[in-house]
Design a protein around this motif. Structure first.
Motif, PDB file in Angstrom:
ATOM      1  N   GLU A 106      -1.563   2.619   8.361  1.00  0.00           N
ATOM      2  CA  GLU A 106      -1.575   2.438   6.910  1.00  0.00           C
ATOM      3  C   GLU A 106      -0.734   1.237   6.468  1.00  0.00           C
ATOM      4  N   MET A 107       0.106   0.707   7.378  1.00  0.00           N
ATOM      5  CA  MET A 107       0.862  -0.518   7.093  1.00  0.00           C
ATOM      6  C   MET A 107       0.041  -1.701   7.583  1.00  0.00           C
ATOM      7  N   ARG A 108      -0.435  -2.524   6.678  1.00  0.00           N
ATOM      8  CA  ARG A 108      -1.301  -3.647   7.033  1.00  0.00           C
ATOM      9  C   ARG A 108      -0.452  -4.911   7.148  1.00  0.00           C
ATOM     10  N   TYR A 109      -0.429  -5.486   8.334  1.00  0.00           N
ATOM     11  CA  TYR A 109       0.364  -6.694   8.587  1.00  0.00           C
ATOM     12  C   TYR A 109      -0.518  -7.915   8.348  1.00  0.00           C
ATOM     13  N   ILE A 110      -0.108  -8.787   7.407  1.00  0.00           N
ATOM     14  CA  ILE A 110      -0.846 -10.008   7.087  1.00  0.00           C
ATOM     15  C   ILE A 110      -0.177 -11.154   7.832  1.00  0.00           C
ATOM     16  N   LEU A 111      -0.827 -11.579   8.893  1.00  0.00           N
ATOM     17  CA  LEU A 111      -0.252 -12.598   9.762  1.00  0.00           C
ATOM     18  C   LEU A 111      -0.442 -13.987   9.159  1.00  0.00           C
ATOM     19  N   THR A 112       0.661 -14.703   9.045  1.00  0.00           N
ATOM     20  CA  THR A 112       0.624 -16.098   8.600  1.00  0.00           C
ATOM     21  C   THR A 112       1.206 -16.970   9.702  1.00  0.00           C
ATOM     22  N   LEU A 113       0.968 -18.266   9.609  1.00  0.00           N
ATOM     23  CA  LEU A 113       1.370 -19.169  10.683  1.00  0.00           C
ATOM     24  C   LEU A 113       2.666 -19.912  10.395  1.00  0.00           C
ATOM     25  N   GLN A 114       3.278 -19.644   9.269  1.00  0.00           N
ATOM     26  CA  GLN A 114       4.571 -20.243   8.937  1.00  0.00           C
ATOM     27  C   GLN A 114       5.196 -19.414   7.832  1.00  0.00           C
ATOM     28  N   GLU A 115       6.520 -19.345   7.834  1.00  0.00           N
ATOM     29  CA  GLU A 115       7.211 -18.430   6.929  1.00  0.00           C
ATOM     30  C   GLU A 115       6.980 -18.752   5.458  1.00  0.00           C
ATOM     31  N   SER A 116       6.842 -20.029   5.106  1.00  0.00           N
ATOM     32  CA  SER A 116       6.573 -20.372   3.710  1.00  0.00           C
ATOM     33  C   SER A 116       5.261 -19.744   3.241  1.00  0.00           C
ATOM     34  N   VAL A 117       4.269 -19.723   4.121  1.00  0.00           N
ATOM     35  CA  VAL A 117       2.989 -19.113   3.768  1.00  0.00           C
ATOM     36  C   VAL A 117       3.171 -17.616   3.534  1.00  0.00           C
ATOM     37  N   ALA A 118       3.946 -16.965   4.382  1.00  0.00           N
ATOM     38  CA  ALA A 118       4.185 -15.529   4.218  1.00  0.00           C
ATOM     39  C   ALA A 118       4.837 -15.237   2.876  1.00  0.00           C
ATOM     40  N   VAL A 119       5.874 -15.991   2.526  1.00  0.00           N
ATOM     41  CA  VAL A 119       6.587 -15.758   1.268  1.00  0.00           C
ATOM     42  C   VAL A 119       5.678 -16.039   0.078  1.00  0.00           C
ATOM     43  N   MET A 120       4.914 -17.126   0.130  1.00  0.00           N
ATOM     44  CA  MET A 120       4.082 -17.479  -1.021  1.00  0.00           C
ATOM     45  C   MET A 120       2.880 -16.563  -1.172  1.00  0.00           C
ATOM     46  N   ALA A 121       2.327 -16.071  -0.069  1.00  0.00           N
ATOM     47  CA  ALA A 121       1.258 -15.072  -0.178  1.00  0.00           C
ATOM     48  C   ALA A 121       1.816 -13.779  -0.769  1.00  0.00           C
ATOM     49  N   ALA A 122       3.009 -13.387  -0.328  1.00  0.00           N
ATOM     50  CA  ALA A 122       3.647 -12.209  -0.901  1.00  0.00           C
ATOM     51  C   ALA A 122       3.966 -12.418  -2.374  1.00  0.00           C
ATOM     52  N   ASP A 123       4.367 -13.629  -2.732  1.00  0.00           N
ATOM     53  CA  ASP A 123       4.624 -13.976  -4.130  1.00  0.00           C
ATOM     54  C   ASP A 123       3.368 -13.749  -4.967  1.00  0.00           C
ATOM     55  N   GLY A 124       2.217 -14.210  -4.467  1.00  0.00           N
ATOM     56  CA  GLY A 124       0.970 -13.988  -5.180  1.00  0.00           C
ATOM     57  C   GLY A 124       0.637 -12.515  -5.333  1.00  0.00           C
ATOM     58  N   TYR A 125       0.887 -11.749  -4.271  1.00  0.00           N
ATOM     59  CA  TYR A 125       0.633 -10.302  -4.330  1.00  0.00           C
ATOM     60  C   TYR A 125       1.570  -9.629  -5.331  1.00  0.00           C
ATOM     61  N   ALA A 126       2.842 -10.011  -5.295  1.00  0.00           N
ATOM     62  CA  ALA A 126       3.821  -9.407  -6.207  1.00  0.00           C
ATOM     63  C   ALA A 126       3.496  -9.732  -7.656  1.00  0.00           C
ATOM     64  N   ARG A 127       3.069 -10.960  -7.927  1.00  0.00           N
ATOM     65  CA  ARG A 127       2.721 -11.324  -9.295  1.00  0.00           C
ATOM     66  C   ARG A 127       1.493 -10.555  -9.762  1.00  0.00           C
ATOM     67  N   ALA A 128       0.554 -10.343  -8.855  1.00  0.00           N
ATOM     68  CA  ALA A 128      -0.678  -9.642  -9.225  1.00  0.00           C
ATOM     69  C   ALA A 128      -0.459  -8.151  -9.427  1.00  0.00           C
ATOM     70  N   THR A 129       0.522  -7.575  -8.746  1.00  0.00           N
ATOM     71  CA  THR A 129       0.769  -6.132  -8.839  1.00  0.00           C
ATOM     72  C   THR A 129       1.998  -5.791  -9.674  1.00  0.00           C
ATOM     73  N   GLN A 130       2.916  -6.763  -9.846  1.00  0.00           N
ATOM     74  CA  GLN A 130       4.214  -6.540 -10.488  1.00  0.00           C
ATOM     75  C   GLN A 130       4.968  -5.400  -9.798  1.00  0.00           C
ATOM     76  N   ARG A 131       4.873  -5.393  -8.475  1.00  0.00           N
ATOM     77  CA  ARG A 131       5.555  -4.379  -7.669  1.00  0.00           C
ATOM     78  C   ARG A 131       6.322  -5.049  -6.528  1.00  0.00           C
ATOM     79  N   PRO A 132       7.386  -4.404  -6.035  1.00  0.00           N
ATOM     80  CA  PRO A 132       8.097  -4.946  -4.872  1.00  0.00           C
ATOM     81  C   PRO A 132       7.133  -5.153  -3.708  1.00  0.00           C
ATOM     82  N   THR A 133       7.279  -6.282  -3.029  1.00  0.00           N
ATOM     83  CA  THR A 133       6.343  -6.680  -1.971  1.00  0.00           C
ATOM     84  C   THR A 133       7.126  -7.089  -0.731  1.00  0.00           C
ATOM     85  N   LEU A 134       6.644  -6.655   0.430  1.00  0.00           N
ATOM     86  CA  LEU A 134       7.377  -6.771   1.678  1.00  0.00           C
ATOM     87  C   LEU A 134       7.039  -8.060   2.432  1.00  0.00           C
ATOM     88  N   VAL A 135       8.098  -8.746   2.877  1.00  0.00           N
ATOM     89  CA  VAL A 135       7.966  -9.938   3.711  1.00  0.00           C
ATOM     90  C   VAL A 135       8.815  -9.745   4.960  1.00  0.00           C
TER      91      VAL A 135
END
Length: 569
Positions: free
Chosen positions: A42-71
């Motif tokens: 049930e924990m879905r790991y979104i693999l990115t190829l560099q840490e900036s991508v991970a943070v910015m994808a999480a940023d997009g998810y957090a803005r879209a949900t307005q919920r705490p998002t895991l990086v």
């Protein structure tokens, strides 16, 4: 049977808090934790190829949900890679919960390979930065981090979780984090005082930021503006706080130069500020920004924002939605017939000016509709004709193309348009990936410039890897166009004559092959150079069942013939 350690307990804690996406890039010191992830489908790991991508994808998810998002990220090198993206998240108040690995507490005194003061690394770009020092406190610290990230003003937090802490037996129970309500309203006399100041104004002006969107106060803000007949300006915002095509909506104050904002901020005799601070330019005005004798009211859930740089006459620490709703009722009840008529006349005049301005812009667009190189207005005209009428989300960091984008597709509601904020390049494509994961049934498009997209171009691989039907548009003017516009202003300010732009702003040689790069990462793409190619390319993009990229060749001021071994200097 494997023993239950902190590796399992921390995942269970995140799941208990509804955090079932983890954006990350793996490293050796997190191997036990990442091994445990496979036991929790049930924990879905979104693999990115560099840490900036991970943070910015999480940023997009957090803005879209307005919920705490895991990086999840690696130790010193990984955190170092992510600093710029975390700065963006902090400026934008994204509630990211970043967990970083470390070899172990027992190795810290040896300053071994990849050792660093990770808490100190993260402190300037997070709301809270800490390290778990005792296995028995692991989940307690995680819950505290989630609470801090989610509490207004929201922001990213960093928790270093050393490997030996995670490998220790789990002793704490898992329970959801205790979050609390910030729906607080001012006392009645404060509402009455604000209302009286505003109804007495001859030229009320409203300045808002994303505190309005986060509070869900768009309707309340709109009603206050309509009652007062007040211009509404955004400052330090990236969310939709008011419909962009509303007659009273004016756009944004200048984000670069304070002198550009000053004529706006000096218009009003009573200024209402809500959900932002005054003012967030790169080169802000150091003197007073308001007219002499003007009154300032500030409503915010962020105590640090109120009177941050300029004094206010009435500051209120309160929820924007509740407060604006009560304020609208008080304003409506306080008007004299003359005041109400004056407000209605103001609103009509502002709306007329807006309509005339828009008509002039559309007329100018038509004059260059068939021009080559392409204009962004032609692309947006064709795109809007083919987009669904609703359920569309746009993540936009193509700032020099943004005016045309919102002219043809004016955002209406919070959650459908996310503009870059914070100054770090690269959010457009990974942010769209995060928004798509939060809204899998909606059409999601990411707009970036050619310069900005190259900061995180490897995010295309993550879209292909996770089969995300995101549409990517590169607004390709072969340059850092915003820097060219800014140096134009610098030359003007310094009294210097205009000359050729620095070649360090020029990306034309060698040309960036975005379609080839996309295909190399599993994403289909097409380059568009002529007006007659636009409609067909958009149809191909929208009909394609997976991620797709359009390399849109726009007008640019570049000189590839001057680029040499020393960039032409």
């Amino acid at each position: 049977m494997r023993k239950r350690t902190g590796n399992q307990a921390i995942i269970e804690q995140f799941l208990a808090d509804g955090m079932n996406f983890m954006f990350g890039n793996p490293g050796t010191v997190e191997q036990g934790f990442l091994d445990a992830v496979s036991d929790y489908p049930e924990m879905r790991y979104i693999l990115t190829l560099q840490e900036s991508v991970a943070v910015m994808a999480a940023d997009g998810y957090a803005r879209a949900t307005q919920r705490p998002t895991l990086v999840q990220m690696h130790s010193s090198p990984g955190l170092g890679n992510a600093i710029g993206a975390l700065y963006q998240a902090k400026r934008g108040h994204s509630p990211l919960v970043v967990i970083g690995g470390d070899a172990g507490l027992r190795y810290m005194n040896t300053e071994s390979q990849m050792y660093g003061d990770l808490v100190a690394f993260a402190e300037p770009v997070t709301k809270w930065s800490t390290m778990v020092l005792e296995p028995a406190n692991l989940l307690r610290v995680i819950r505290r981090a989630i609470k801090i990230a989610a509490t207004p003003p929201m922001g990213p937090v960093y928790v270093c979780v050393p490997a030996d802490v995670l490998d220790a037996p789990a002793v704490e129970p898992v329970m959801p984090t205790s979050l609390f309500s910030t729906r607080v309203a001012p006392a009645g006399e404060m509402i009455a005082e604000m209302a009286q100041m505003l109804v007495s104004a001859a030229t009320p002006i409203i300045f808002v930021g994303d505190g309005v969107a986060y509070s869900g106060a768009q309707a309340e803000l709109t009603r206050v503006a309509e009652l007062l007949g007040a211009e509404v300006w955004e400052a330090d915002s990236g969310e939709v706080n008011m419909a962009y095509d509303h007659p009273l909506y004016q756009g944004m104050t200048g984000h670069m130069f304070g002198f550009a904002s000053k004529p706006i901020t000096q218009k009003g005799d009573v200024n209402l500020v809500c959900g932002t601070y005054m003012l967030p330019e790169v080169f802000p005005e150091l003197g007073s920004i308001f007219a002499e004798g003007a009154k300032v009211i500030h409503i915010d859930l962020d105590p640090g924002a109120i009177a941050k740089n300029h004094p206010v006459d009435l500051g209120v620490l309160a929820d924007p939605k509740l407060t604006l709703g009560l304020l609208a009722e008080a304003i409506d009840a306080s008007f004299s017939s003359e005041q109400r008529a004056a407000a209605q006349a103001r609103a009509a005049a502002i709306g007329q000016r807006n309509a005339e301005k828009r008509a002039s812009q559309l007329q100018a667009d038509q004059a260059v509709r068939e021009a080559t190189p392409l204009k962004m207005s032609r692309f947006m005209e064709e795109l809007v004709a083919q987009l669904p009428s609703e359920d569309v989300i746009i993540v936009d960091e193509a700032l020099t193309s943004s005016p045309a984008l919102v002219r043809y597709w004016p955002p209406q509601r919070t959650g459908e348009y996310f503009l870059t904020r914070g100054g770090s390049l690269g959010i457009g494509f990974p942010g769209a990936i995060g928004a798509k994961l939060a809204n899998p049934t909606k059409t999601v498009l990411g707009f970036s410039g050619d310069g900005g997209s190259m900061y995180t171009i490897q995010s295309l691989w993550s879209a292909a890897r996770h089969n995300l039907n995101v549409k990517f548009i590169v607004c390709n003017n072969s340059s850092y166009r915003l820097l060219q516009l800014n140096i134009d202003q610098y030359w003007k300010d310094q009294g210097l004559p205009k000359r050729d732009y620095p070649l360090s702003f020029d990306l034309s040689s060698p040309p960036l092959g975005f379609v080839d790069m996309a295909r190399g990462m599993g994403v289909a793409g097409i380059r568009v150079e002529k007006p007659e190619e636009v409609a067909g390319a958009i149809k191909q993009m929208l009909d394609h069942p997976g991620p797709f990229l359009i390399d849109l060749a726009l007008e640019g001021d570049v000189h590839p013939e001057r680029v040499g071994a020393t960039c032409g200097q």
